[in-house]
Design an enzyme around this catalytic site. Sequence first.
Site, PDB file in Angstrom:
ATOM      1  N   GLY A  10     -12.943   8.307 -12.273  1.00  0.00           N
ATOM      2  CA  GLY A  10     -12.530   6.897 -12.234  1.00  0.00           C
ATOM      3  C   GLY A  10     -12.371   6.459 -10.789  1.00  0.00           C
ATOM      4  CB  VAL A  91     -10.752   6.460 -17.053  1.00  0.00           C
ATOM      5  CG1 VAL A  91     -11.686   7.481 -16.438  1.00  0.00           C
ATOM      6  CG2 VAL A  91      -9.917   7.085 -18.160  1.00  0.00           C
ATOM      7  CG  ASN A  92     -11.351   1.653 -17.856  1.00  0.00           C
ATOM      8  OD1 ASN A  92     -11.844   2.665 -17.369  1.00  0.00           O
ATOM      9  ND2 ASN A  92     -12.000   0.873 -18.674  1.00  0.00           N
ATOM     10  CB  THR A 133      -0.504   3.651 -17.109  1.00  0.00           C
ATOM     11  OG1 THR A 133      -0.350   3.484 -15.703  1.00  0.00           O
ATOM     12  CG2 THR A 133       0.798   3.331 -17.830  1.00  0.00           C
ATOM     13  CD  GLU A 162      -0.275   5.857  -7.316  1.00  0.00           C
ATOM     14  OE1 GLU A 162      -0.573   7.043  -7.162  1.00  0.00           O
ATOM     15  OE2 GLU A 162       0.601   5.279  -6.631  1.00  0.00           O
ATOM     16  CE  LYS A 221       2.423   2.830 -13.960  1.00  0.00           C
ATOM     17  NZ  LYS A 221       2.570   2.210 -12.653  1.00  0.00           N
ATOM     18  CB  CYS A 277      -0.484  -2.407 -15.192  1.00  0.00           C
ATOM     19  SG  CYS A 277      -1.972  -1.481 -14.752  1.00  0.00           S
ATOM     20  CE  LYS A 280      -3.263  -0.898 -18.463  1.00  0.00           C
ATOM     21  NZ  LYS A 280      -2.493   0.340 -18.478  1.00  0.00           N
TER      22      LYS A 280
HETATM   23  P1  NAD Z   1     -10.342   0.384 -13.161  1.00  0.00           P
HETATM   24  O1  NAD Z   1     -10.916  -0.264 -14.364  1.00  0.00           O
HETATM   25  O2  NAD Z   1     -10.353  -0.320 -11.848  1.00  0.00           O
HETATM   26  O3  NAD Z   1     -11.066   1.783 -12.918  1.00  0.00           O
HETATM   27  C1  NAD Z   1     -11.349   2.705 -13.918  1.00  0.00           C
HETATM   28  C2  NAD Z   1     -12.713   3.324 -13.633  1.00  0.00           C
HETATM   29  O4  NAD Z   1     -12.916   4.411 -14.549  1.00  0.00           O
HETATM   30  C3  NAD Z   1     -13.900   2.375 -13.847  1.00  0.00           C
HETATM   31  O5  NAD Z   1     -14.636   2.274 -12.644  1.00  0.00           O
HETATM   32  C4  NAD Z   1     -14.711   3.035 -14.962  1.00  0.00           C
HETATM   33  O6  NAD Z   1     -16.111   2.885 -14.807  1.00  0.00           O
HETATM   34  C5  NAD Z   1     -14.304   4.487 -14.833  1.00  0.00           C
HETATM   35  N1  NAD Z   1     -14.515   5.281 -16.044  1.00  0.00           N
HETATM   36  C6  NAD Z   1     -14.116   5.001 -17.311  1.00  0.00           C
HETATM   37  N2  NAD Z   1     -14.451   5.998 -18.141  1.00  0.00           N
HETATM   38  C7  NAD Z   1     -15.087   6.930 -17.392  1.00  0.00           C
HETATM   39  C8  NAD Z   1     -15.659   8.198 -17.676  1.00  0.00           C
HETATM   40  N3  NAD Z   1     -15.639   8.707 -18.916  1.00  0.00           N
HETATM   41  N4  NAD Z   1     -16.221   8.892 -16.663  1.00  0.00           N
HETATM   42  C9  NAD Z   1     -16.240   8.383 -15.408  1.00  0.00           C
HETATM   43  N5  NAD Z   1     -15.693   7.193 -15.074  1.00  0.00           N
HETATM   44  C10 NAD Z   1     -15.121   6.470 -16.054  1.00  0.00           C
HETATM   45  O7  NAD Z   1      -8.856   0.786 -13.570  1.00  0.00           O
HETATM   46  P2  NAD Z   1      -7.597   0.975 -12.575  1.00  0.00           P
HETATM   47  O8  NAD Z   1      -6.986  -0.343 -12.253  1.00  0.00           O
HETATM   48  O9  NAD Z   1      -7.986   1.899 -11.476  1.00  0.00           O
HETATM   49  O10 NAD Z   1      -6.577   1.696 -13.558  1.00  0.00           O
HETATM   50  C11 NAD Z   1      -6.756   3.045 -13.955  1.00  0.00           C
HETATM   51  C12 NAD Z   1      -5.474   3.520 -14.611  1.00  0.00           C
HETATM   52  O11 NAD Z   1      -4.409   3.479 -13.662  1.00  0.00           O
HETATM   53  C13 NAD Z   1      -5.016   2.681 -15.793  1.00  0.00           C
HETATM   54  O12 NAD Z   1      -4.459   3.539 -16.747  1.00  0.00           O
HETATM   55  C14 NAD Z   1      -3.934   1.813 -15.206  1.00  0.00           C
HETATM   56  O13 NAD Z   1      -2.974   1.454 -16.176  1.00  0.00           O
HETATM   57  C15 NAD Z   1      -3.315   2.712 -14.170  1.00  0.00           C
HETATM   58  N6  NAD Z   1      -2.662   2.025 -13.036  1.00  0.00           N
HETATM   59  C16 NAD Z   1      -3.282   0.958 -12.446  1.00  0.00           C
HETATM   60  C17 NAD Z   1      -2.676   0.367 -11.329  1.00  0.00           C
HETATM   61  C18 NAD Z   1      -3.313  -0.803 -10.644  1.00  0.00           C
HETATM   62  O14 NAD Z   1      -2.698  -1.345  -9.732  1.00  0.00           O
HETATM   63  N7  NAD Z   1      -4.511  -1.231 -11.005  1.00  0.00           N
HETATM   64  C19 NAD Z   1      -1.495   0.876 -10.809  1.00  0.00           C
HETATM   65  C20 NAD Z   1      -0.907   1.981 -11.430  1.00  0.00           C
HETATM   66  C21 NAD Z   1      -1.528   2.546 -12.536  1.00  0.00           C
HETATM   67  C1  UGA Z   2       2.676  -3.395 -10.675  1.00  0.00           C
HETATM   68  C2  UGA Z   2       3.844  -2.542 -10.196  1.00  0.00           C
HETATM   69  O1  UGA Z   2       4.552  -3.246  -9.166  1.00  0.00           O
HETATM   70  C3  UGA Z   2       3.360  -1.203  -9.667  1.00  0.00           C
HETATM   71  O2  UGA Z   2       4.468  -0.380  -9.327  1.00  0.00           O
HETATM   72  C4  UGA Z   2       2.515  -0.518 -10.741  1.00  0.00           C
HETATM   73  O3  UGA Z   2       1.996   0.700 -10.266  1.00  0.00           O
HETATM   74  C5  UGA Z   2       1.395  -1.420 -11.164  1.00  0.00           C
HETATM   75  O4  UGA Z   2       1.937  -2.676 -11.644  1.00  0.00           O
HETATM   76  C6  UGA Z   2       0.584  -0.880 -12.291  1.00  0.00           C
HETATM   77  O5  UGA Z   2       1.035  -0.042 -13.051  1.00  0.00           O
HETATM   78  O6  UGA Z   2      -0.528  -1.393 -12.413  1.00  0.00           O
HETATM   79  P1  UGA Z   2       0.857  -4.928  -9.491  1.00  0.00           P
HETATM   80  O7  UGA Z   2       0.607  -5.417 -10.868  1.00  0.00           O
HETATM   81  O8  UGA Z   2      -0.288  -4.483  -8.671  1.00  0.00           O
HETATM   82  O9  UGA Z   2       1.873  -3.694  -9.537  1.00  0.00           O
HETATM   83  O10 UGA Z   2       1.599  -6.058  -8.653  1.00  0.00           O
HETATM   84  P2  UGA Z   2       3.104  -6.602  -8.621  1.00  0.00           P
HETATM   85  O11 UGA Z   2       3.481  -6.811  -7.230  1.00  0.00           O
HETATM   86  O12 UGA Z   2       4.007  -5.783  -9.451  1.00  0.00           O
HETATM   87  O13 UGA Z   2       2.949  -8.037  -9.285  1.00  0.00           O
HETATM   88  C7  UGA Z   2       2.680  -8.190 -10.668  1.00  0.00           C
HETATM   89  C8  UGA Z   2       2.717  -9.655 -11.034  1.00  0.00           C
HETATM   90  O14 UGA Z   2       4.065 -10.139 -10.996  1.00  0.00           O
HETATM   91  C9  UGA Z   2       1.938 -10.557 -10.067  1.00  0.00           C
HETATM   92  O15 UGA Z   2       1.264 -11.557 -10.784  1.00  0.00           O
HETATM   93  C10 UGA Z   2       3.012 -11.140  -9.175  1.00  0.00           C
HETATM   94  O16 UGA Z   2       2.637 -12.361  -8.629  1.00  0.00           O
HETATM   95  C11 UGA Z   2       4.156 -11.289 -10.179  1.00  0.00           C
HETATM   96  N1  UGA Z   2       5.479 -11.322  -9.536  1.00  0.00           N
HETATM   97  C12 UGA Z   2       5.951 -10.230  -8.878  1.00  0.00           C
HETATM   98  C13 UGA Z   2       6.251 -12.469  -9.633  1.00  0.00           C
HETATM   99  O17 UGA Z   2       5.837 -13.471 -10.258  1.00  0.00           O
HETATM  100  N2  UGA Z   2       7.490 -12.490  -9.043  1.00  0.00           N
HETATM  101  C14 UGA Z   2       7.985 -11.411  -8.376  1.00  0.00           C
HETATM  102  O18 UGA Z   2       9.123 -11.497  -7.867  1.00  0.00           O
HETATM  103  C15 UGA Z   2       7.194 -10.263  -8.289  1.00  0.00           C
END
Ligand code: NAD
Ligand code: UGA
Length: 465
Positions: A10, A91-92, A133, A162, A221, A277, A280
Amino acid sequence: MKITKICCIGAGYVGGPTMAVIAQKCPDITVTVVDINQARIDAWNGEDLDKLPVYEPGLDKVVAEARGRNLFFSTDVNKAIDEAQMVFISVNTPTKTYGEGKGMAADLKWVELCARQIAAASTSDKIVVEKSTLPVRTAQAVKDILDNTGGGRKFQILSNPEFLAEGTAVEDLLAPDRVLIGGDPGPEGQEAIEALVSVYAAWVPRERILTTNIWSSELSKLTANAFLAQRVSSINAISELCEQTGADVTEVARAIGADSRIGPKFLKASVGFGGSCFQKDILNMVYISRSYGLTEVADYWEQVIKMNDHQKARFAKNIIKSLYNTVNGKKITFLGWAFKKDTNDTRESAAIYVADHLINEQAQITVYDPKVSEEKIYADLEYLNTRSPEEIRRLVKVVYDPYEACLDAHAVAILTEWDEFVDYDWQRIYEAMLKPAKVFDGRNILPHEELRTMASAYSPSERQY
Ligand code: NAD
Ligand code: UGA
């Protein structure tokens, strides 16, 4: 066990930046990030560091330092799995869009596919790390698959969620509040935990690396995101009360945030939280709670989402009301489309839902966002499946110059808190707009008093929150 080869499945918003920082900080570990998306891998390997698939401040420098030295991006998933001692699953895990749990549960299809691929591709024992997650107890499913299809190889499963936030990913990864690692309590589990602790210990102080059992780690998480989102919904609920009572939500936030038990962060009222996130993960927690028969727990957390939906709809309704209850044919300019500043990510951005609401009323939307492309904006609206691509293109225009975007607009709405919006020449924008010129600040970032007292004042400058 000393880790020298890592594979991450991913190459998205988490896998890319996380592995880039591990590679930068651990030059003795070879890190290969793999993905099935060839275009994404090509972009990670591209010459032009401005065009990495994920925009994050500072990421280009980290990638420039490590790429080609000990950081590699590839689509050869099997090879990278087999060569590694430790395989991250990043991965997603989106909300399910079909079948049992549709609209609530996490879709674990991609995680399961990864587990099966790891089992099939491995010719040696591995530590498998859940970075995605996941619902609490997913590690059990991953372990069952690996143990039953892994040809007798031994697999230790760790949970290492993460916590980075987009827009500050590199900063968060370099100096995390904590790193969380959950694993099996037996000796082999503890050995696996120690192996991963050693990777992070290259730059994270030991006392910030927390180790727990695997279920606590998985659930922490979801809980962290639920608590953070709940704070935003709480302050947004208060914003509505402020509008009715003459209290100022910024002042209320400052006053309560000064209480060290409450703290000042995550108290910014807004047009509603977005991002891939929060929604979801809460829906997922609601679904899990319901599946255990915990109705009150589920209802409690579901309210955070309901409040957020209400806030987005309320913003759109306020615009309509203020434009004399009709926006049909009126040009409304959106400044910002990303779900927060400093990212090109638009997943679940409030802007999408506000636009949809206004398009229902036949408004003409013009969008300017410094990092989001026209294709992405149209794709976001098409994904809603509420109208044809032709109708979307007829009613929504995307421009790459903010002043051009505001020309002849009835109203300007701020949807993302990009810093540059504050520095615009608001007198010039005012002059270019139709009168009365209205500004709806969904992020509360503009100097509203100044706007009101300009030579030819906005009439009125709508301070939304
Ligand atoms: P993303 O969609 O940006 O990336 C996921 C990648 O995985 C894609 O590029 C997809 O092509 C690839 N993929 C899927 N299945 C695959 C497979 N079988 N083999 C190889 N590649 C594959 O997703 P993301 O935002 O990086 O999130 C990933 C995970 O991390 C999620 O569970 C999310 O909840 C968690 N997370 C995201 C954030 C964030 O800020 N985006 C922060 C903390 C945790
Ligand atoms: C959030 C968490 O902050 C991360 O710790 C976590 O890893 C991540 O989700 C995840 O699991 O994906 P992120 O979604 O990237 O991170 O960004 P945030 O800064 O948390 O903002 C989330 C949303 O809330 C944004 O739309 C932001 O504008 C909004 N927000 C945030 C507000 O409206 N008010 C605030 O005071 C803070």
